[in-house]
Motif scaffolding. Structure first.
Motif, PDB file in Angstrom:
ATOM      1  N   ALA A  19      15.825  16.018 -86.140  1.00 17.85           N
ATOM      2  CA  ALA A  19      15.881  15.101 -84.996  1.00 17.85           C
ATOM      3  C   ALA A  19      15.629  15.771 -83.654  1.00 17.85           C
ATOM      4  CB  ALA A  19      17.218  14.356 -84.978  1.00 17.85           C
ATOM      5  N   PRO A  20      16.177  16.973 -83.390  1.00 15.10           N
ATOM      6  CA  PRO A  20      15.944  17.580 -82.074  1.00 15.10           C
ATOM      7  C   PRO A  20      14.606  18.300 -81.944  1.00 15.10           C
ATOM      8  CG  PRO A  20      17.440  18.963 -83.327  1.00 15.10           C
ATOM      9  CD  PRO A  20      17.164  17.743 -84.173  1.00 15.10           C
ATOM     10  N   LEU A  21      13.820  18.332 -83.008  1.00 12.28           N
ATOM     11  CA  LEU A  21      12.589  19.109 -83.004  1.00 12.28           C
ATOM     12  C   LEU A  21      11.394  18.271 -82.551  1.00 12.28           C
ATOM     13  CD1 LEU A  21      12.972  21.042 -86.390  1.00 12.28           C
ATOM     14  CD2 LEU A  21      13.767  21.710 -84.106  1.00 12.28           C
ATOM     15  N   ASP A  22      10.465  18.926 -81.875  1.00  6.24           N
ATOM     16  CA  ASP A  22       9.197  18.315 -81.481  1.00  6.24           C
ATOM     17  C   ASP A  22       8.193  18.593 -82.589  1.00  6.24           C
ATOM     18  OD1 ASP A  22       6.964  17.307 -80.214  1.00  6.24           O
ATOM     19  OD2 ASP A  22       6.684  19.075 -78.929  1.00  6.24           O
ATOM     20  N   LEU A  23       7.939  17.574 -83.411  1.00  5.21           N
ATOM     21  CA  LEU A  23       7.149  17.764 -84.622  1.00  5.21           C
ATOM     22  C   LEU A  23       5.839  16.986 -84.576  1.00  5.21           C
ATOM     23  CD1 LEU A  23       9.991  17.450 -87.291  1.00  5.21           C
ATOM     24  CD2 LEU A  23       9.074  19.538 -86.245  1.00  5.21           C
ATOM     25  N   ALA A  55      -3.195  24.429 -84.159  1.00  2.72           N
ATOM     26  CA  ALA A  55      -3.739  23.487 -83.172  1.00  2.72           C
ATOM     27  C   ALA A  55      -2.673  22.943 -82.232  1.00  2.72           C
ATOM     28  CB  ALA A  55      -4.431  22.332 -83.892  1.00  2.72           C
ATOM     29  N   HIS A  56      -1.394  23.110 -82.587  1.00  3.81           N
ATOM     30  CA  HIS A  56      -0.284  22.604 -81.777  1.00  3.81           C
ATOM     31  C   HIS A  56       0.734  23.728 -81.567  1.00  3.81           C
ATOM     32  CE1 HIS A  56      -2.023  18.944 -83.593  1.00  3.81           C
ATOM     33  NE2 HIS A  56      -1.705  18.373 -82.450  1.00  3.81           N
ATOM     34  N   PRO A  57       0.344  24.768 -80.823  1.00  2.00           N
ATOM     35  CA  PRO A  57       1.217  25.945 -80.706  1.00  2.00           C
ATOM     36  C   PRO A  57       2.530  25.678 -79.991  1.00  2.00           C
ATOM     37  CG  PRO A  57      -0.629  26.074 -79.173  1.00  2.00           C
ATOM     38  CD  PRO A  57      -0.909  24.929 -80.070  1.00  2.00           C
ATOM     39  N   ASP A  58       2.619  24.604 -79.232  1.00  2.00           N
ATOM     40  CA  ASP A  58       3.856  24.313 -78.517  1.00  2.00           C
ATOM     41  C   ASP A  58       4.822  23.445 -79.324  1.00  2.00           C
ATOM     42  OD1 ASP A  58       2.976  25.742 -76.294  1.00  2.00           O
ATOM     43  OD2 ASP A  58       1.963  23.987 -75.456  1.00  2.00           O
ATOM     44  N   ALA A  59       4.392  22.948 -80.463  1.00  2.00           N
ATOM     45  CA  ALA A  59       5.260  22.112 -81.291  1.00  2.00           C
ATOM     46  C   ALA A  59       6.276  22.984 -82.021  1.00  2.00           C
ATOM     47  CB  ALA A  59       4.430  21.324 -82.294  1.00  2.00           C
ATOM     48  N   ASP A  60       7.397  22.369 -82.391  1.00  2.00           N
ATOM     49  CA  ASP A  60       8.415  23.081 -83.172  1.00  2.00           C
ATOM     50  C   ASP A  60       8.061  23.134 -84.649  1.00  2.00           C
ATOM     51  OD1 ASP A  60      10.150  23.603 -81.001  1.00  2.00           O
ATOM     52  OD2 ASP A  60      11.024  21.593 -81.167  1.00  2.00           O
ATOM     53  N   GLY A  61       7.086  22.337 -85.047  1.00  2.00           N
ATOM     54  CA  GLY A  61       6.686  22.363 -86.439  1.00  2.00           C
ATOM     55  C   GLY A  61       5.717  21.251 -86.758  1.00  2.00           C
ATOM     56  N   VAL A  62       5.167  21.323 -87.966  1.00  2.00           N
ATOM     57  CA  VAL A  62       4.262  20.295 -88.471  1.00  2.00           C
ATOM     58  C   VAL A  62       4.685  19.977 -89.897  1.00  2.00           C
ATOM     59  CG1 VAL A  62       2.343  21.092 -87.016  1.00  2.00           C
ATOM     60  CG2 VAL A  62       2.575  21.985 -89.335  1.00  2.00           C
ATOM     61  N   HIS A  63       4.451  18.744 -90.307  1.00  2.00           N
ATOM     62  CA  HIS A  63       4.811  18.350 -91.668  1.00  2.00           C
ATOM     63  C   HIS A  63       3.871  17.256 -92.128  1.00  2.00           C
ATOM     64  CE1 HIS A  63       6.584  14.515 -90.365  1.00  2.00           C
ATOM     65  NE2 HIS A  63       7.026  15.185 -89.316  1.00  2.00           N
ATOM     66  N   ALA A  71      13.318  27.540 -83.873  1.00  2.00           N
ATOM     67  CA  ALA A  71      13.681  26.142 -83.640  1.00  2.00           C
ATOM     68  C   ALA A  71      14.435  25.562 -84.825  1.00  2.00           C
ATOM     69  CB  ALA A  71      12.422  25.322 -83.347  1.00  2.00           C
ATOM     70  N   LEU A  72      13.983  25.864 -86.027  1.00  2.00           N
ATOM     71  CA  LEU A  72      14.649  25.346 -87.216  1.00  2.00           C
ATOM     72  C   LEU A  72      16.040  25.964 -87.364  1.00  2.00           C
ATOM     73  CD1 LEU A  72      14.036  23.386 -89.562  1.00  2.00           C
ATOM     74  CD2 LEU A  72      13.329  25.378 -90.904  1.00  2.00           C
TER      75      LEU A  72
END
Length: 201
Positions: A162-166, A116-124, A142-143
């Protein structure tokens, strides 16, 4: 969604009296077996930690260790990424601490959120406002890029991410609750069975 998986299993477990977490039994299964069950759909899985403490793993599961050992979760993540490196690797990597007994229940929500968030660097997962970065699904590139900017040995996970869009995925049921003490073992085993169980040192 294609993904690899890293299981971080090299912690000191000081509040468990030094008992290696991979072999701790919650209910009827080792923590490592529960974590590997969560990785069932991964293309490749690597477990990071000292091999004697990890014990037997299924065929195809890679075991590696950060150098030097006991470098913490960021060093373990970097070692896992290195072990998974290849030209055709998936775009995502599932990152799990070994001490999360309900990890299999986390994967579906993480995959759904990542799609659902293909532009994010990750989800947690996020439990009661507390980020659970070690129960997450990340873009591999990205990781990896974030890890290369750090002196990874002893680095805190917050500096890695910290630098990731999560994107945070709320975890009201406590799927990401982890095992730090023998009391946690008993509590989380009881939650899974609906009745009290004894911890197994």
């Amino acid at each position: 969604m294609r993904y690899d998986a890293i299981v971080l299993a090299g912690g000191r477990a000081t509040r468990l009296g030094g008992t290696p977490k991979p072999g701790v039994v919650v209910g009827t299964r080792r923590l490592l077996d529960r974590a590997l069950a969560a990785c069932a759909d991964a293309e490749r899985t690597v477990v990071v930690g000292p091999a004697p403490e990890i014990g037997p793993v299924p065929p195809g599961v890679v075991v590696t260790c950060e150098d030097p050992p006991r470098g913490g979760p960021v060093a373990g993540t970097a070692a896992g990424l290195a072990a998974l490196a290849r030209d055709d690797r998936p775009a995502h990597v599932l990152l799990l601490a070994v001490d999360v007994p309900a990890a299999p229940a986390a994967v579906g929500p993480l995959v759904t959120a990542a799609a659902a968030h293909p532009d994010a660097d990750g989800v947690h997962l996020s439990r009661a406002g507390r980020a659970q970065w070690l129960t997450g699904l990340y873009r591999t590139d990205a990781l990896t890029a974030a890890a290369t900017t750090l002196a990874v040995h002893g680095a805190p996970v917050r500096r890695l991410v910290a630098p990731l869009d999560l994107v945070e995925v709320d975890d009201p049921a406590g799927v990401s609750d982890d095992v730090d003490t023998w009391e946690d073992v008993t509590r989380l085993a009881a939650r899974r069975t609906g009745r009290p169980e004894e911890a197994t040192p």
